[in-house]
Design an enzyme around this catalytic site. Structure first.
Site, PDB file in Angstrom:
ATOM      1  N   ASP A   8       0.864  -1.192   0.000  1.00 14.14           N
ATOM      2  CA  ASP A   8       0.000   0.000   0.000  1.00 14.14           C
ATOM      3  C   ASP A   8       0.896   1.236   0.000  1.00 14.14           C
ATOM      4  O   ASP A   8       2.079   1.167   0.360  1.00 14.14           O
ATOM      5  CB  ASP A   8      -0.915   0.029   1.234  1.00 14.14           C
ATOM      6  CG  ASP A   8      -1.837   1.261   1.230  1.00 14.14           C
ATOM      7  OD1 ASP A   8      -2.484   1.519   0.204  1.00 14.14           O
ATOM      8  OD2 ASP A   8      -1.882   1.982   2.242  1.00 14.14           O
ATOM      9  N   SER A   9       0.310   2.371  -0.354  1.00 15.72           N
ATOM     10  CA  SER A   9       1.055   3.623  -0.329  1.00 15.72           C
ATOM     11  C   SER A   9       1.424   4.016   1.104  1.00 15.72           C
ATOM     12  O   SER A   9       2.304   4.843   1.302  1.00 15.72           O
ATOM     13  CB  SER A   9       0.213   4.734  -0.961  1.00 15.72           C
ATOM     14  OG  SER A   9      -1.011   4.848  -0.261  1.00 15.72           O
ATOM     15  N   CYS A  71      -4.267  -1.334  -2.241  1.00 16.67           N
ATOM     16  CA  CYS A  71      -4.412   0.110  -2.442  1.00 16.67           C
ATOM     17  C   CYS A  71      -5.244   0.304  -3.706  1.00 16.67           C
ATOM     18  O   CYS A  71      -4.876  -0.217  -4.772  1.00 16.67           O
ATOM     19  CB  CYS A  71      -3.026   0.732  -2.611  1.00 16.67           C
ATOM     20  SG  CYS A  71      -3.058   2.477  -3.069  1.00 16.67           S
ATOM     21  N   GLU A 156      -4.193   9.575   7.817  1.00 14.13           N
ATOM     22  CA  GLU A 156      -2.746   9.425   8.041  1.00 14.13           C
ATOM     23  C   GLU A 156      -2.296  10.251   9.249  1.00 14.13           C
ATOM     24  O   GLU A 156      -1.392   9.873   9.974  1.00 14.13           O
ATOM     25  CB  GLU A 156      -1.957   9.862   6.798  1.00 14.13           C
ATOM     26  CG  GLU A 156      -2.071   8.908   5.618  1.00 14.13           C
ATOM     27  CD  GLU A 156      -1.053   7.769   5.637  1.00 14.13           C
ATOM     28  OE1 GLU A 156       0.085   7.984   6.070  1.00 14.13           O
ATOM     29  OE2 GLU A 156      -1.418   6.656   5.206  1.00 14.13           O
ATOM     30  N   CYS A 190     -11.269   3.019  -0.873  1.00 13.04           N
ATOM     31  CA  CYS A 190      -9.915   3.390  -0.469  1.00 13.04           C
ATOM     32  C   CYS A 190      -9.639   2.671   0.835  1.00 13.04           C
ATOM     33  O   CYS A 190     -10.480   2.691   1.751  1.00 13.04           O
ATOM     34  CB  CYS A 190      -9.807   4.898  -0.280  1.00 13.04           C
ATOM     35  SG  CYS A 190      -8.245   5.405   0.483  1.00 13.04           S
ATOM     36  N   HIS A 192      -7.839   3.286   3.243  1.00 10.99           N
ATOM     37  CA  HIS A 192      -7.715   4.107   4.455  1.00 10.99           C
ATOM     38  C   HIS A 192      -9.070   4.366   5.114  1.00 10.99           C
ATOM     39  O   HIS A 192      -9.138   4.680   6.303  1.00 10.99           O
ATOM     40  CB  HIS A 192      -7.120   5.480   4.110  1.00 10.99           C
ATOM     41  CG  HIS A 192      -5.629   5.491   3.943  1.00 10.99           C
ATOM     42  ND1 HIS A 192      -4.998   4.891   2.889  1.00 10.99           N
ATOM     43  CD2 HIS A 192      -4.655   6.055   4.705  1.00 10.99           C
ATOM     44  CE1 HIS A 192      -3.691   5.090   2.998  1.00 10.99           C
ATOM     45  NE2 HIS A 192      -3.454   5.789   4.087  1.00 10.99           N
TER      46      HIS A 192
HETATM   47  N1  DGL Z   1      -5.043   3.572   0.480  1.00 10.71           N
HETATM   48  C1  DGL Z   1      -5.018   4.025  -0.864  1.00 10.71           C
HETATM   49  C2  DGL Z   1      -6.220   3.549  -1.637  1.00 10.71           C
HETATM   50  O1  DGL Z   1      -6.799   2.537  -1.296  1.00 10.71           O
HETATM   51  C3  DGL Z   1      -4.894   5.513  -1.107  1.00 10.71           C
HETATM   52  C4  DGL Z   1      -4.012   6.295  -0.255  1.00 10.71           C
HETATM   53  C5  DGL Z   1      -3.237   7.333  -1.008  1.00 10.71           C
HETATM   54  O2  DGL Z   1      -3.821   8.308  -1.508  1.00 10.71           O
HETATM   55  O3  DGL Z   1      -2.057   7.111  -1.093  1.00 10.71           O
HETATM   56  O4  DGL Z   1      -6.595   4.169  -2.604  1.00 10.71           O
END
Ligand code: DGL
Length: 271
Positions: A8-9, A71, A156, A190, A192
């Site tokens: 993931d990012s 991600c 975050e 997403c 997150h």
């Molecule tokens: N967690 C990432 C997703 O599912 C996005 C987070 C980011 O913008 O880096 O899209």
């Protein structure tokens, strides 16, 4: 044999990873968060592809044969190119899976009105991956999308309390729901966003179902491994789990708890 790689990012993929480990505890795993370069959601196609490819290559170099992009942004913007253009050039079997297909292939089972909403990063929304993939599986389902550019930074930075986070969460949910009064299912597109669930639930009416991806992705991975013994046999099964980050390891350990639900040890990795 090698561990299954989860990428993931940043921290978001941990919400998916915990469900994968719950469902498939027998395997070895390596988690890599590209915390030094998060967020991906506001970056260009080329940049997301380049960053994702570097991380996937790193996971391959660490012995992984199978990598899951936990991600949505990377799945939307980099997965297809990696699968179609890059993987055929590897000398041995390498597979990369994403999180969008496991969600889109089941959403038709949840919606009755056939009106589905998607909340996601700007990058995922712009890629149109959700509408395209949902229409492939369920041509009768109408898909409405809303980008939520501030949600990842809020998560975050652990800024989850109303009224600050609530303002943006309510605003973006309203923008989605205004697109159709018939939406009965909302995808959190997403990884997150599950951290914002208590807040999200305050602004989404109770008759609308909210789909988080963790369990859907874990079920889909289990199914994939059943159907692909040639990949499954390359997955080490000693229950070893390692965490890597491209940024500071102590920071990662401190924040990861909120996403993973348990304390972890992390190592900083230079790409
Ligand atoms: N967690 C990432 C997703 O599912 C996005 C987070 C980011 O913008 O880096 O899209």
């Amino acid at each position: 044999m090698g561990a299954i790689g989860i990428f993931d990012s940043g921290y978001g993929g941990l919400t998916v990873f915990r469900e994968i480990v719950d469902k498939l505890p027998q395997y070895d795993y390596v988690y890599l968060g590209d915390n030094a370069r998060v967020p991906y959601g506001t970056r260009s196609f080329e940049t997301v592809y380049t960053y994702t490819k570097e991380c996937v290559d790193k996971l391959f170099a660490m012995g992984c044969h199978l990598v899951v992009l936990a991600c949505n942004t990377a799945s939307a913007k980099a997965l297809r190119t990696i699968q179609q253009r890059d993987l055929p050039h590897y000398p041995d079997l390498r597979k990369v899976l994403g999180v969008i297909r496991p969600t889109t292939e089941v959403v038709g089972r949840y919606t009755r009105t056939r009106h589905v909403g998607v909340l996601a990063t700007l990058g995922t929304v712009k890629s149109a991956s959700y509408p395209i993939e949902i229409h492939n599986f369920f041509p009768d389902v109408a898909v409405y999308q809303q980008a939520c550019p501030l949600w990842v930074p809020l998560v975050e930075n652990n800024e989850l309390d109303p009224p600050a986070a609530g303002y943006f969460v309510e605003r973006d949910i309203n923008r989605l729901l205004q697109q159709s009064p018939h939406i009965d299912t909302v995808i959190l597109g997403c990884t997150h966003y599950p951290l914002l669930l208590p807040l999200i639930k305050q602004f989404i009416p109770a008759h609308i179902q909210i789909l988080s991806q963790g369990e859907l992705v874990a079920n889909s991975l289990a199914n994939y491994l059943d159907r692909h013994p040639e990949v499954e046999s390359l997955c080490a099964k000693e229950r070893k789990i390692r965490f890597f980050t491209t940024d500071n390891a102590l920071d990662f350990e401190e924040k990861a708890f909120r996403f993973y639900g348990q304390a972890i040890k992390a190592t900083e990795l230079k790409l």
